[in-house]
Design a protein around this motif. Structure first.
Motif, mmCIF file in Angstrom:
data_model
loop_
_atom_site.group_PDB
_atom_site.id
_atom_site.type_symbol
_atom_site.label_atom_id
_atom_site.label_comp_id
_atom_site.label_asym_id
_atom_site.label_seq_id
_atom_site.Cartn_x
_atom_site.Cartn_y
_atom_site.Cartn_z
ATOM 1 N N ILE A 7 0.426 5.182 -7.531
ATOM 2 C CA ILE A 7 -0.766 6.005 -7.640
ATOM 3 C C ILE A 7 -1.951 5.068 -7.607
ATOM 4 O O ILE A 7 -1.837 3.903 -7.990
ATOM 5 N N GLY A 8 -3.040 5.523 -7.138
ATOM 6 C CA GLY A 8 -4.223 4.683 -7.052
ATOM 7 C C GLY A 8 -5.472 5.488 -7.327
ATOM 8 O O GLY A 8 -5.424 6.694 -7.525
ATOM 9 N N VAL A 9 -6.596 4.796 -7.301
ATOM 10 C CA VAL A 9 -7.885 5.423 -7.538
ATOM 11 C C VAL A 9 -8.738 5.244 -6.289
ATOM 12 O O VAL A 9 -8.921 4.122 -5.810
ATOM 13 N N SER B 72 -1.784 10.238 -2.274
ATOM 14 C CA SER B 72 -1.468 10.555 -0.882
ATOM 15 C C SER B 72 -1.878 9.529 0.167
ATOM 16 O O SER B 72 -1.350 9.588 1.276
ATOM 17 N N PRO B 73 -2.805 8.608 -0.082
ATOM 18 C CA PRO B 73 -3.183 7.701 1.012
ATOM 19 C C PRO B 73 -1.988 6.965 1.598
ATOM 20 O O PRO B 73 -1.078 6.527 0.874
ATOM 21 N N ASN B 74 -1.982 6.848 2.923
ATOM 22 C CA ASN B 74 -0.898 6.191 3.628
ATOM 23 C C ASN B 74 -1.493 5.260 4.682
ATOM 24 O O ASN B 74 -2.331 5.686 5.478
ATOM 25 N N MET B 75 -1.082 4.008 4.670
ATOM 26 C CA MET B 75 -1.537 3.051 5.671
ATOM 27 C C MET B 75 -0.591 3.154 6.857
ATOM 28 O O MET B 75 0.597 2.867 6.744
ATOM 29 N N PHE C 73 0.830 -1.211 0.000
ATOM 30 C CA PHE C 73 0.000 0.000 0.000
ATOM 31 C C PHE C 73 0.860 1.254 0.000
ATOM 32 O O PHE C 73 0.573 2.219 -0.713
ATOM 33 N N ASN C 74 1.922 1.270 0.797
ATOM 34 C CA ASN C 74 2.736 2.467 0.981
ATOM 35 C C ASN C 74 3.910 2.578 0.015
ATOM 36 O O ASN C 74 4.637 3.576 0.049
ATOM 37 N N ILE D 97 -13.387 2.788 -1.582
ATOM 38 C CA ILE D 97 -12.450 1.753 -2.032
ATOM 39 C C ILE D 97 -11.230 2.457 -2.607
ATOM 40 O O ILE D 97 -11.363 3.411 -3.376
ATOM 41 N N TYR D 98 -10.047 1.986 -2.230
ATOM 42 C CA TYR D 98 -8.810 2.474 -2.824
ATOM 43 C C TYR D 98 -8.219 1.336 -3.652
ATOM 44 O O TYR D 98 -7.972 0.246 -3.130
ATOM 45 N N LEU D 99 -8.008 1.590 -4.936
ATOM 46 C CA LEU D 99 -7.487 0.595 -5.877
ATOM 47 C C LEU D 99 -6.080 1.005 -6.297
ATOM 48 O O LEU D 99 -5.871 2.126 -6.753
ATOM 49 N N ILE D 100 -5.126 0.086 -6.100
ATOM 50 C CA ILE D 100 -3.745 0.317 -6.511
ATOM 51 C C ILE D 100 -3.400 -0.720 -7.581
ATOM 52 O O ILE D 100 -3.630 -1.910 -7.393
#
Length: 121
Positions: A15-17, A34-37, A9-10, A63-66
């Protein structure tokens, strides 16, 4: 010790959606880097004053898709529920500083809020 999910994830660059929906079901998908786990169940997202943030205020599910290409395409979906949000504070200031270093001051100044979510796998 971090989990494989956190590592994936990090991982940067990536980049993700981020997909959200309003309370009446109107969907939105936006590219987010920018999302950070921060632990195995918590994700922090920085967002501007936009449809994504508005949707999260009405409907906390997202939902975050990478996706990434290695020798083949692979990716993950992380299902989330927003726990809290803030339009000021130390967390937002820290994220803005990180974004300024990676994407420039103009991109950092567009960030208006943080959303802290729990993940549901």
């Amino acid at each position: 010790m971090t989990s494989k999910l956190m590592d994936y994830f990090n991982k940067q660059p990536r980049i993700g959606v981020l997909s959200t929906a309003s309370k009446d079901g109107k969907v939105d998908s936006a590219i987010f880097g920018s999302p950070n786990m921060i632990d195995e169940k918590t994700v922090v997202v920085a967002t501007g004053k936009n449809r994504t943030f508005s949707n999260l205020q009405e409907n906390p599910y997202a939902i975050y898709l990478i996706m990434e290409q290695d020798t083949e395409w692979k990716g993950i979906r992380v299902y989330m529920k927003m726990k809290e949000s803030a339009t000021s504070g130390e967390m937002l200031d820290t994220i803005k500083s990180q974004i300024a270093k990676m994407a420039g001051e103009e991109a950092a100044q567009m960030m208006n809020a943080t959303a802290v979510s729990y993940t549901h796998l």
